[in-house]
Scaffold this active site. Structure first.
Site, PDB file in Angstrom:
ATOM      1  N   THR A 198      67.946  92.975 144.338  1.00 31.78           N
ATOM      2  CA  THR A 198      68.770  93.850 145.196  1.00 31.78           C
ATOM      3  C   THR A 198      68.926  93.268 146.603  1.00 31.78           C
ATOM      4  O   THR A 198      69.943  93.489 147.256  1.00 31.78           O
ATOM      5  CB  THR A 198      68.208  95.281 145.271  1.00 31.78           C
ATOM      6  N   VAL A 242      71.831  98.191 148.585  1.00 32.53           N
ATOM      7  CA  VAL A 242      72.201  99.341 147.739  1.00 32.53           C
ATOM      8  C   VAL A 242      71.527  99.185 146.372  1.00 32.53           C
ATOM      9  O   VAL A 242      72.186  99.060 145.327  1.00 32.53           O
ATOM     10  CB  VAL A 242      73.730  99.510 147.631  1.00 32.53           C
ATOM     11  N   HIS A 243      70.182  99.218 146.413  1.00 34.34           N
ATOM     12  CA  HIS A 243      69.365  98.951 145.221  1.00 34.34           C
ATOM     13  C   HIS A 243      69.896  99.688 143.976  1.00 34.34           C
ATOM     14  O   HIS A 243      70.064  99.109 142.911  1.00 34.34           O
ATOM     15  CB  HIS A 243      67.920  99.416 145.455  1.00 34.34           C
ATOM     16  N   ASP A 244      70.072 101.003 144.140  1.00 34.03           N
ATOM     17  CA  ASP A 244      70.326 101.842 142.964  1.00 34.03           C
ATOM     18  C   ASP A 244      71.719 101.604 142.382  1.00 34.03           C
ATOM     19  O   ASP A 244      71.912 101.678 141.162  1.00 34.03           O
ATOM     20  CB  ASP A 244      70.132 103.315 143.327  1.00 34.03           C
TER      21      ASP A 244
END
Ligand code: BDR
Ligand code: CA
Length: 322
Positions: A198, A242-244
């Site tokens: 990420t 914006v990992h998710d």
């Protein structure tokens, strides 16, 4: 060969919104041609369960998708004491940004039961888990057959080179290491999207400005969310991660990501190593696949294209849940 999976693909999102969770939800809602979001389960994580549940409903309202049920799940980790991340996501979990739209109410069932039921009722179900893994772990303890019934599980969690909440641990794993370990050891063969991946795709202030300038659909709100996030975590880095949303992208755009089989382990012992995720890429008994590379410009371009072009209309034929 034709893809035997149902299309659009049924998807349950387990999350703790959280700004990057909200972006992941918007990305999922933006592609009804590819994904049927069958439910959102919420968990305590970035903020309390009541706030993550409320935020999931607020994002649903923004996206005008009242037919998607939101189920509140576990209000605390299995054993650990909760450590919230309101410094990153704001006290309300969504950066204090106000969102238009009707949030609607919570569905009656518990998130864990909804997860169990959806895995039984929806062949080909994909689960993208982008918060602490408490709901999934409790579901697996309650009904071990859940492990066989999830067709694809993508998890945002772990950091192999480094953590982000402690030097060793990533937030989602650290919040509930026993849950993460339960999931890793359940035989689901998850696809893990760690910080190492990420952090390869920072969202810059310029990208956010461009999104805000678009002014249509959900773009102004998505930009406001990202701006709040960037102000909290992005200014001393190349940008905000914006990992998710990347976990969602791994499901829908697998061609942009390189995955390698690995044997994962989660450290649950007390002390500075608690919550560390270890990946042995040389193991002859892999229990997961780990995202080890990505086409970051293509990921960010597609994500922002979706956020700019979001139609915000209620699909026909979907009843509003009681
Ligand atoms: C993860 O922790 C949360 O703060 C984010 O929403 C993401 O799921 C990143 O470590
Ligand atoms: Ca999250």
């Amino acid at each position: 060969m034709t893809d035997p999976r149902p299309h659009p693909r049924p998807l349950l999102i387990d999350c703790d919104p959280g700004i990057d969770d909200a972006i992941a939800l918007l990305l999922a809602f933006s592609m009804p041609e590819a994904l049927e979001v069958t439910g959102i389960t919420t968990v305590a994580g970035n903020v309390s369960l009541s706030s993550t549940s409320r935020n999931a409903m607020r994002v649903r309202g923004l996206a005008a998708r009242p037919e998607v049920p939101v189920f509140a799940g576990c209000p605390r980790p299995m054993l650990a004491q909760p450590v919230f991340a309101d410094d990153v996501h704001g006290v309300d979990g969504l950066g204090g940004v106000s969102l238009p739209g009707e949030p609607g109410g919570l569905a009656a069932r518990h998130g864990v039961d909804a997860l169990v039921e959806q895995t039984a009722d929806r062949p080909g179900l994909a689960v993208v888990a982008v918060g602490p893994l408490t709901n999934l772990a409790v579901a697996l303890v309650k009904r071990p057959e859940v492990a066989r019934r999830i067709e694809t599980l993508v998890v945002m969690g772990g950091g192999l080179a480094h953590g982000n909440i402690t030097p060793a641990a990533e937030f989602n794993v650290f919040f509930d290491p026993e849950a993460a370990r339960t999931v890793v050891e359940a035989g689901l063969r998850p696809v893990l999207v760690p910080l190492d991946a990420t952090h390869g795709a920072p969202v810059t202030a310029a990208m956010i400005d461009e999104l805000a300038a678009c002014g249509e659909g959900v773009a102004p709100e998505a930009a406001a969310l990202l701006r709040a996030y960037h102000a909290n975590v992005g200014t001393d880095r190349p940008g905000a991660y914006v990992h998710d949303a990347m976990a969602l992208a791994v499901l829908v755009w697998p061609e942009l990501f390189e995955r390698r089989p690995a044997r994962l382990q989660v450290r649950t012992d007390a002390g500075p190593e608690r919550g560390r995720t270890l990946a042995d890429f040389a193991s002859s008994e892999p229990n997961a696949e780990v995202v080890v590379g990505l086409d970051a410009p293509a990921f960010l371009a597609r994500l922002f294209e979706r956020l700019r072009g979001f139609p915000r209309s209620v699909p026909a034929g979907h009843p509003i849940p009681a």
